[in-house]
Motif scaffolding. Sequence first.
Motif, PDB file in Angstrom:
ATOM      1  N   PRO A  75       0.806  -1.235   0.000  1.00 56.33           N
ATOM      2  CA  PRO A  75       0.000   0.000   0.000  1.00 56.33           C
ATOM      3  C   PRO A  75       0.836   1.281   0.000  1.00 56.33           C
ATOM      4  O   PRO A  75       0.322   2.340  -0.378  1.00 56.33           O
ATOM      5  CB  PRO A  75      -0.813  -0.116   1.301  1.00 56.33           C
ATOM      6  CG  PRO A  75      -0.896  -1.582   1.568  1.00 56.33           C
ATOM      7  CD  PRO A  75       0.427  -2.120   1.124  1.00 56.33           C
ATOM      8  N   GLU A  76       2.100   1.198   0.414  1.00 56.11           N
ATOM      9  CA  GLU A  76       2.950   2.390   0.456  1.00 56.11           C
ATOM     10  C   GLU A  76       3.621   2.676  -0.888  1.00 56.11           C
ATOM     11  O   GLU A  76       4.163   3.762  -1.078  1.00 56.11           O
ATOM     12  CB  GLU A  76       4.049   2.204   1.525  1.00 56.11           C
ATOM     13  CG  GLU A  76       3.530   1.890   2.918  1.00 56.11           C
ATOM     14  CD  GLU A  76       2.649   2.996   3.457  1.00 56.11           C
ATOM     15  OE1 GLU A  76       2.969   4.180   3.198  1.00 56.11           O
ATOM     16  OE2 GLU A  76       1.641   2.677   4.131  1.00 56.11           O
ATOM     17  N   ILE A  77       3.586   1.712  -1.798  1.00 54.74           N
ATOM     18  CA  ILE A  77       4.296   1.862  -3.066  1.00 54.74           C
ATOM     19  C   ILE A  77       3.416   2.601  -4.076  1.00 54.74           C
ATOM     20  O   ILE A  77       2.262   2.234  -4.295  1.00 54.74           O
ATOM     21  CB  ILE A  77       4.706   0.487  -3.623  1.00 54.74           C
ATOM     22  CG1 ILE A  77       5.640  -0.225  -2.633  1.00 54.74           C
ATOM     23  CG2 ILE A  77       5.383   0.632  -4.976  1.00 54.74           C
ATOM     24  CD1 ILE A  77       5.996  -1.634  -3.035  1.00 54.74           C
ATOM     25  N   SER A  78       3.994   3.627  -4.660  1.00 56.43           N
ATOM     26  CA  SER A  78       3.318   4.390  -5.705  1.00 56.43           C
ATOM     27  C   SER A  78       4.360   4.853  -6.710  1.00 56.43           C
ATOM     28  O   SER A  78       5.567   4.653  -6.510  1.00 56.43           O
ATOM     29  CB  SER A  78       2.584   5.590  -5.101  1.00 56.43           C
ATOM     30  OG  SER A  78       3.507   6.489  -4.504  1.00 56.43           O
ATOM     31  N   TRP A  79       3.916   5.487  -7.777  1.00 57.25           N
ATOM     32  CA  TRP A  79       4.847   5.975  -8.781  1.00 57.25           C
ATOM     33  C   TRP A  79       5.780   7.025  -8.185  1.00 57.25           C
ATOM     34  O   TRP A  79       6.977   7.034  -8.466  1.00 57.25           O
ATOM     35  CB  TRP A  79       4.096   6.537  -9.975  1.00 57.25           C
ATOM     36  CG  TRP A  79       4.997   7.066 -11.049  1.00 57.25           C
ATOM     37  CD1 TRP A  79       5.174   8.359 -11.411  1.00 57.25           C
ATOM     38  CD2 TRP A  79       5.878   6.287 -11.878  1.00 57.25           C
ATOM     39  NE1 TRP A  79       6.100   8.459 -12.423  1.00 57.25           N
ATOM     40  CE2 TRP A  79       6.550   7.194 -12.730  1.00 57.25           C
ATOM     41  CE3 TRP A  79       6.148   4.931 -11.984  1.00 57.25           C
ATOM     42  CZ2 TRP A  79       7.479   6.774 -13.669  1.00 57.25           C
ATOM     43  CZ3 TRP A  79       7.082   4.520 -12.927  1.00 57.25           C
ATOM     44  CH2 TRP A  79       7.734   5.430 -13.756  1.00 57.25           C
ATOM     45  N   ALA A  80       5.231   7.911  -7.355  1.00 53.40           N
ATOM     46  CA  ALA A  80       6.060   8.934  -6.711  1.00 53.40           C
ATOM     47  C   ALA A  80       7.073   8.283  -5.774  1.00 53.40           C
ATOM     48  O   ALA A  80       8.228   8.726  -5.688  1.00 53.40           O
ATOM     49  CB  ALA A  80       5.179   9.916  -5.943  1.00 53.40           C
ATOM     50  N   TYR A  81       6.655   7.224  -5.090  1.00 54.81           N
ATOM     51  CA  TYR A  81       7.560   6.533  -4.166  1.00 54.81           C
ATOM     52  C   TYR A  81       8.732   5.903  -4.917  1.00 54.81           C
ATOM     53  O   TYR A  81       9.853   5.846  -4.399  1.00 54.81           O
ATOM     54  CB  TYR A  81       6.768   5.455  -3.420  1.00 54.81           C
ATOM     55  CG  TYR A  81       7.529   4.777  -2.305  1.00 54.81           C
ATOM     56  CD1 TYR A  81       7.770   5.433  -1.105  1.00 54.81           C
ATOM     57  CD2 TYR A  81       7.995   3.476  -2.451  1.00 54.81           C
ATOM     58  CE1 TYR A  81       8.455   4.811  -0.070  1.00 54.81           C
ATOM     59  CE2 TYR A  81       8.676   2.845  -1.435  1.00 54.81           C
ATOM     60  CZ  TYR A  81       8.902   3.517  -0.244  1.00 54.81           C
ATOM     61  OH  TYR A  81       9.600   2.899   0.769  1.00 54.81           O
ATOM     62  N   LEU A  82       8.486   5.451  -6.124  1.00 57.99           N
ATOM     63  CA  LEU A  82       9.528   4.807  -6.920  1.00 57.99           C
ATOM     64  C   LEU A  82      10.446   5.799  -7.627  1.00 57.99           C
ATOM     65  O   LEU A  82      11.584   5.448  -7.957  1.00 57.99           O
ATOM     66  CB  LEU A  82       8.904   3.874  -7.961  1.00 57.99           C
ATOM     67  CG  LEU A  82       8.135   2.665  -7.433  1.00 57.99           C
ATOM     68  CD1 LEU A  82       7.450   1.943  -8.580  1.00 57.99           C
ATOM     69  CD2 LEU A  82       9.040   1.719  -6.670  1.00 57.99           C
ATOM     70  N   THR A  83       9.971   6.990  -7.870  1.00 57.61           N
ATOM     71  CA  THR A  83      10.720   7.932  -8.711  1.00 57.61           C
ATOM     72  C   THR A  83      11.319   9.115  -7.954  1.00 57.61           C
ATOM     73  O   THR A  83      12.203   9.783  -8.487  1.00 57.61           O
ATOM     74  CB  THR A  83       9.818   8.474  -9.823  1.00 57.61           C
ATOM     75  OG1 THR A  83       8.649   9.084  -9.245  1.00 57.61           O
ATOM     76  CG2 THR A  83       9.395   7.351 -10.762  1.00 57.61           C
ATOM     77  N   GLU A  84      10.871   9.372  -6.742  1.00 60.86           N
ATOM     78  CA  GLU A  84      11.393  10.513  -6.000  1.00 60.86           C
ATOM     79  C   GLU A  84      12.552  10.102  -5.098  1.00 60.86           C
ATOM     80  O   GLU A  84      12.658   8.950  -4.665  1.00 60.86           O
ATOM     81  CB  GLU A  84      10.291  11.153  -5.151  1.00 60.86           C
ATOM     82  CG  GLU A  84       9.191  11.799  -5.964  1.00 60.86           C
ATOM     83  CD  GLU A  84       8.132  12.429  -5.071  1.00 60.86           C
ATOM     84  OE1 GLU A  84       8.303  12.403  -3.828  1.00 60.86           O
ATOM     85  OE2 GLU A  84       7.138  12.942  -5.618  1.00 60.86           O
TER      86      GLU A  84
END
Length: 278
Positions: free
Chosen positions: A40-49
Amino acid sequence: MNMNAKTTQRIAKVIIWSAALLVLVVLFAIILYILGKGLPEISWAYLTEIPRNMGRSGGISSTIVGTLMVTAVAIIVAMPFGIGTAFYLTEYTKESKITRVIRFSAESLAGIPSIVYGLFGFIFFVTYLKLGWSVLSGGLTMAIMILPTIIRTSEEAIRTVPNLYREVGYSLGATKWQTITKTVFPSALPGIVNGVILSIGRCVAETAAVMLTAGSALRMPTSIMSPTRTMAIHFYILAREGISMESAYGTAALLIILIFIINVVFNIPVNRFVAKGR
């Protein structure tokens, strides 16, 4: 009370299957727990920032890149030496004092705690060679650390190749090098790849040795001379300091996914190669 052979066999089979089932239950319980907390914590922003505020906010893109760079340096350095040593021990020499010394050294290296590798890497690569905390220092330290695993697994894989394959090659006029490259190596390749995958998994999950040599910088590494923080170190610091358990679980989930992807990426082409050879 004496039991007949069939009863003994049934009891042994139940015990063996129970042990295997217990291992699977524990494995899937850990994986499902981590994924349930982390996905649930993983998102596109989480992967790219890039991580901000010590990891309380932002993503983990720099740690993903750092993990891949340190692992790549370690594998590129260790794989030729490890596989080459295994072929030397099995194909180019007979059992002697030299081979026993090499095997004893490899087994001794395998039993050294990772923190000792980290201290050696810090003293030799970071300080003496003045490479500083960098991807290169971390990768070279990890290369030494995974070298025994590659040597032993490759050696066992090569030994499983029947001697008949070698004899057929020699009878057809092939040289030793041609026999090894055309017959022995393709046959032993699946086992060798398994050893490399185990080594990659150890690189990805290592903390102590990498922390003392690659550093713990949150910025994006731009070269192999840049300091970096791997995903395992990021997870360790977030969890130990209580900075953000949500981000820590997200990092742990990504580690599991990354190791799964690495297994798939390596095994699919190897299986196709072996299938074509048959």
